[in-house]
Design a protein around this motif. Structure first.
Motif, PDB file in Angstrom:
ATOM      1  N   UNK A 157      69.021 121.987 106.753  1.00 19.33           N
ATOM      2  CA  UNK A 157      69.754 123.248 106.100  1.00 19.33           C
ATOM      3  C   UNK A 157      69.338 123.701 104.719  1.00 19.33           C
ATOM      4  N   UNK A 158      68.480 122.498 103.923  1.00 15.39           N
ATOM      5  CA  UNK A 158      68.211 122.883 102.582  1.00 15.39           C
ATOM      6  C   UNK A 158      67.328 123.981 102.267  1.00 15.39           C
ATOM      7  N   UNK A 159      66.451 124.197 103.353  1.00 19.81           N
ATOM      8  CA  UNK A 159      65.312 125.229 102.991  1.00 19.81           C
ATOM      9  C   UNK A 159      66.079 126.427 103.047  1.00 19.81           C
ATOM     10  N   UNK A 160      66.966 126.791 104.266  1.00 20.41           N
ATOM     11  CA  UNK A 160      67.920 128.010 104.229  1.00 20.41           C
ATOM     12  C   UNK A 160      68.740 128.160 102.943  1.00 20.41           C
ATOM     13  N   UNK A 161      69.386 127.134 102.583  1.00 21.98           N
ATOM     14  CA  UNK A 161      70.431 127.100 101.554  1.00 21.98           C
ATOM     15  C   UNK A 161      69.537 127.689 100.221  1.00 21.98           C
ATOM     16  N   UNK A 218      68.506 131.505 100.700  1.00 24.00           N
ATOM     17  CA  UNK A 218      69.478 132.136 100.654  1.00 24.00           C
ATOM     18  C   UNK A 218      69.748 132.400  99.066  1.00 24.00           C
ATOM     19  N   UNK A 219      69.685 131.413  98.460  1.00 23.56           N
ATOM     20  CA  UNK A 219      70.296 131.550  96.984  1.00 23.56           C
ATOM     21  C   UNK A 219      69.549 132.651  96.135  1.00 23.56           C
ATOM     22  N   UNK A 220      68.011 132.586  96.729  1.00 21.39           N
ATOM     23  CA  UNK A 220      67.218 133.627  95.995  1.00 21.39           C
ATOM     24  C   UNK A 220      67.154 135.151  96.802  1.00 21.39           C
ATOM     25  N   UNK A 221      67.452 134.902  98.049  1.00 24.83           N
ATOM     26  CA  UNK A 221      67.241 136.365  98.738  1.00 24.83           C
ATOM     27  C   UNK A 221      68.489 136.201  99.800  1.00 24.83           C
ATOM     28  N   UNK A 222      69.355 137.033  99.486  1.00 27.59           N
ATOM     29  CA  UNK A 222      70.444 137.248 100.197  1.00 27.59           C
ATOM     30  C   UNK A 222      70.515 138.363 101.254  1.00 27.59           C
ATOM     31  N   UNK A 223      70.109 137.955 102.474  1.00 29.63           N
ATOM     32  CA  UNK A 223      69.718 138.900 103.551  1.00 29.63           C
ATOM     33  C   UNK A 223      71.041 139.716 103.947  1.00 29.63           C
ATOM     34  N   UNK A 224      72.250 138.885 103.963  1.00 29.27           N
ATOM     35  CA  UNK A 224      73.338 139.790 104.217  1.00 29.27           C
ATOM     36  C   UNK A 224      73.840 140.717 103.039  1.00 29.27           C
ATOM     37  N   UNK A 225      73.513 140.508 101.903  1.00 24.91           N
ATOM     38  CA  UNK A 225      73.924 141.620 101.097  1.00 24.91           C
ATOM     39  C   UNK A 225      72.664 142.647 101.162  1.00 24.91           C
ATOM     40  N   UNK A 226      71.423 142.220 101.209  1.00 24.10           N
ATOM     41  CA  UNK A 226      70.330 143.269 101.509  1.00 24.10           C
ATOM     42  C   UNK A 226      70.804 144.208 102.745  1.00 24.10           C
TER      43      UNK A 226
END
Length: 105
Positions: free
Chosen positions: A52-56, A59-67
């Protein structure tokens, strides 16, 4: 979104009803004389993906939920463009990701 903001031009807007999906991917290229380096990179990326560290990090730099929320993606017509530069191996490896863009309103 970021690109439009960085231009700081009121005449440039984000089109509100259409989304162009053009698949492109990031690759690591390693010298053929260094197969152990390629294996090490692949192993590290697989470990990071599994724990899960890759996704974390992503997500830190590209937040798809916000986009997704900001662009109201569920309300858009998706036009999927073909990328003729992708190999069959890439298309097969990324098929599950591409499926989310298969449905066009």
């Amino acid at each position: 979104m970021v690109e439009a903001k960085s231009l700081n031009d009121p005449d440039i807007i984000i089109e509100p009803s259409v989304l162009l999906y053009y698949p492109s991917y990031m690759f690591f290229f390693v010298s053929q004389s260094k197969p152990e380096l390629a294996q090490r990179i692949e192993r590290g990326l697989n470990i990071a993906r599994q724990d899960g560290s890759f996704a974390a990090l992503f997500e830190k730099y590209i937040n798809f939920k916000d986009i997704e929320k900001a662009l109201k993606l569920s309300e858009r017509t998706v036009l999927k463009l073909n990328n003729p530069h992708l190999s069959e191996a890439t298309l097969e490896a990324t098929a599950s990701e591409a499926q989310q863009f298969e449905v066009v309103k």
